[in-house]
Scaffold this active site. Structure first.
Site, PDB file in Angstrom:
ATOM      1  CB  SER A  20      20.975  11.363  -3.022  1.00 47.03           C
ATOM      2  OG  SER A  20      20.594  11.923  -4.260  1.00 47.03           O
ATOM      3  CE  LYS A  44      23.034  15.316  -8.765  1.00 53.32           C
ATOM      4  NZ  LYS A  44      23.976  15.816  -7.728  1.00 53.32           N
ATOM      5  N   GLY A  71      26.319  21.374  -8.349  1.00 52.62           N
ATOM      6  CA  GLY A  71      25.294  22.268  -8.897  1.00 52.62           C
ATOM      7  C   GLY A  71      24.124  21.536  -9.541  1.00 52.62           C
ATOM      8  CB  CYS A 130      21.192  21.120  -2.909  1.00 55.01           C
ATOM      9  SG  CYS A 130      22.479  21.495  -4.124  1.00 55.01           S
ATOM     10  CB  SER A 194      28.145  17.709   1.722  1.00 53.74           C
ATOM     11  OG  SER A 194      27.375  18.617   0.997  1.00 53.74           O
ATOM     12  N   GLY A 219      33.013  12.765   3.778  1.00 53.40           N
ATOM     13  CA  GLY A 219      34.093  11.857   4.185  1.00 53.40           C
ATOM     14  C   GLY A 219      34.394  11.961   5.673  1.00 53.40           C
ATOM     15  N   GLY A 269      28.842   7.706   0.720  1.00 59.39           N
ATOM     16  CA  GLY A 269      28.983   8.719  -0.318  1.00 59.39           C
ATOM     17  C   GLY A 269      30.409   8.786  -0.838  1.00 59.39           C
TER      18      GLY A 269
HETATM   19  C1  DHB Z   1      24.151  18.602  -5.001  1.00 55.49           C
HETATM   20  C2  DHB Z   1      24.810  18.575  -3.799  1.00 55.49           C
HETATM   21  C3  DHB Z   1      24.132  18.162  -2.678  1.00 55.49           C
HETATM   22  O1  DHB Z   1      24.719  18.090  -1.452  1.00 55.49           O
HETATM   23  C4  DHB Z   1      22.810  17.772  -2.770  1.00 55.49           C
HETATM   24  O2  DHB Z   1      22.162  17.376  -1.689  1.00 55.49           O
HETATM   25  C5  DHB Z   1      22.153  17.819  -3.993  1.00 55.49           C
HETATM   26  C6  DHB Z   1      22.840  18.230  -5.105  1.00 55.49           C
HETATM   27  C7  DHB Z   1      24.861  19.077  -6.199  1.00 55.49           C
HETATM   28  O3  DHB Z   1      25.693  19.966  -6.082  1.00 55.49           O
HETATM   29  O4  DHB Z   1      24.554  18.570  -7.301  1.00 55.49           O
END
Ligand code: DHB
Length: 309
Positions: A20, A44, A71, A130, A194, A219, A269
């Site tokens: 995502s 997304k 964000g 996130c 991440s 990565g 990703g």
């Molecule tokens: C965003 C980053 C992420 O790791 C996630 O899971 C969701 C959104 C972002 O910054 O948009």
């Protein structure tokens, strides 16, 4: 080898898909995924309303991976839900994943309600990880908040729900999180998001603009952490909770290792952003050659078959 996967009663033509946030923000990018060799796709992470996201530059490729602080720029839940409904009308035998990342509990619950009241037959991914919204901690690192949100979500819906988790680094945390997740009728866990709030420096300067340069790392940097999380949850979760592996998948060998550790599906990703959707065909071909050379006859035999010394 037949790469078809039975995922929670849905048949998926192969285990590979996007992560995502990667190549899935708008209609054109999602359409590219539909044209690719990916077995399925996730949208997304959505919020209740459109968001512009953080100032740019907010994503860069670096030699061993990527750093981002996007964000949550996204078109809002209505767009991704409608795209998913149209997809399922046009492909009645296929499913997709719909990712949501509310800005607060109410936001998450209102999106879950909206999905519950819709005809969506796919799987909702509740993003608990996130790292990029200033002032908002990752829910997945607050175990009480994680349990609370799952209680609320499962009181509102009978549809399939999975969670996207942040990376954990300690056995006590693998144990504590698994104990919470095992209380709920979860469809799957996705390990890992991440690696939050790294810092990448070039010429004495941070490399992305938001949050003083702090951002999520993806990565090759994160593969050992991703494999450890897939393995740790595979060994701790109830059998009926599937695992999606995500983190550091650049090649067929990386995909193979995620499945060996216990993943049912595997996401790409950073490498998808670098290479575009043709990455899926390449990785699948490399994977096919590797499993054949290792003598496995089915994905089921490979899944979880990591050997101890
Ligand atoms: C965003 C980053 C992420 O790791 C996630 O899971 C969701 C959104 C972002 O910054 O948009």
């Amino acid at each position: 080898m037949d790469l078809g996967v039975d995922f929670l009663g849905h048949s998926i033509k192969n285990p590979l898909m996007n992560a995502s946030g990667c190549w899935c923000d708008n209609k054109d990018l999602l359409d590219d995924l539909l044209q690719s060799e990916a077995g399925t796709f996730v949208t997304k992470s959505a919020t209740s309303e459109y968001r512009e996201g953080n100032p740019k530059p907010r994503y860069i490729e670096v030699p061993l991976g990527s750093i981002n602080s996007m964000g949550l720029p996204n078109l809002g839940i209505d767009f991704y839900l409608n795209y998913s409904l149209e997809f399922q009308n046009n492909h009645p035998d296929d499913i997709n994943f719909l990712s949501i990342a509310g800005m607060c509990m109410e936001d998450n619950l209102s999106m879950v309600k909206k999905i519950e009241q819709s005809e969506f037959k796919g799987i909702t991914e509740l993003n608990l990880s996130c790292p990029n919204v200033p002032g908002k901690p990752q829910i997945g690192y607050d175990f009480e908040a994680t349990e609370r949100i799952l209680e609320e979500v499962f009181s509102l819906t009978k549809k399939k729900i999975g969670v996207k988790l942040p990376p954990y680094f300690d056995f006590a945390h693998f144990d504590a999180v698994s104990e919470i997740l095992n209380k709920f009728p979860l469809s799957y866990v996705n390990c890992i998001n991440s690696l939050g709030n790294g810092l990448y420096i070039e010429d004495d300067t941070v490399s992305i603009r938001p949050k003083d340069g702090f951002g999520g790392i993806g990565g090759a940097y994160v593969k050992p952490t991703a494999l450890a999380n897939v393995r740790a949850f595979y060994l701790r979760l109830n059998q009926d909770i599937a695992i999606i592996g995500c983190g550091g998948v650049e090649s067929g060998k990386d995909m193979y290792e995620h499945i060996l550790c216990g993943a049912h599906l595997v996401q790409v990703g950073t490498q998808l952003m670098k290479e575009g959707p043709q990455v899926f065909a390449r990785i699948l071909q490399e994977f096919n050659e590797l499993v054949k050379s290792k003598g496995y006859e089915s994905l089921k035999d490979l899944r979880g078959a990591l050997k101890s010394m």
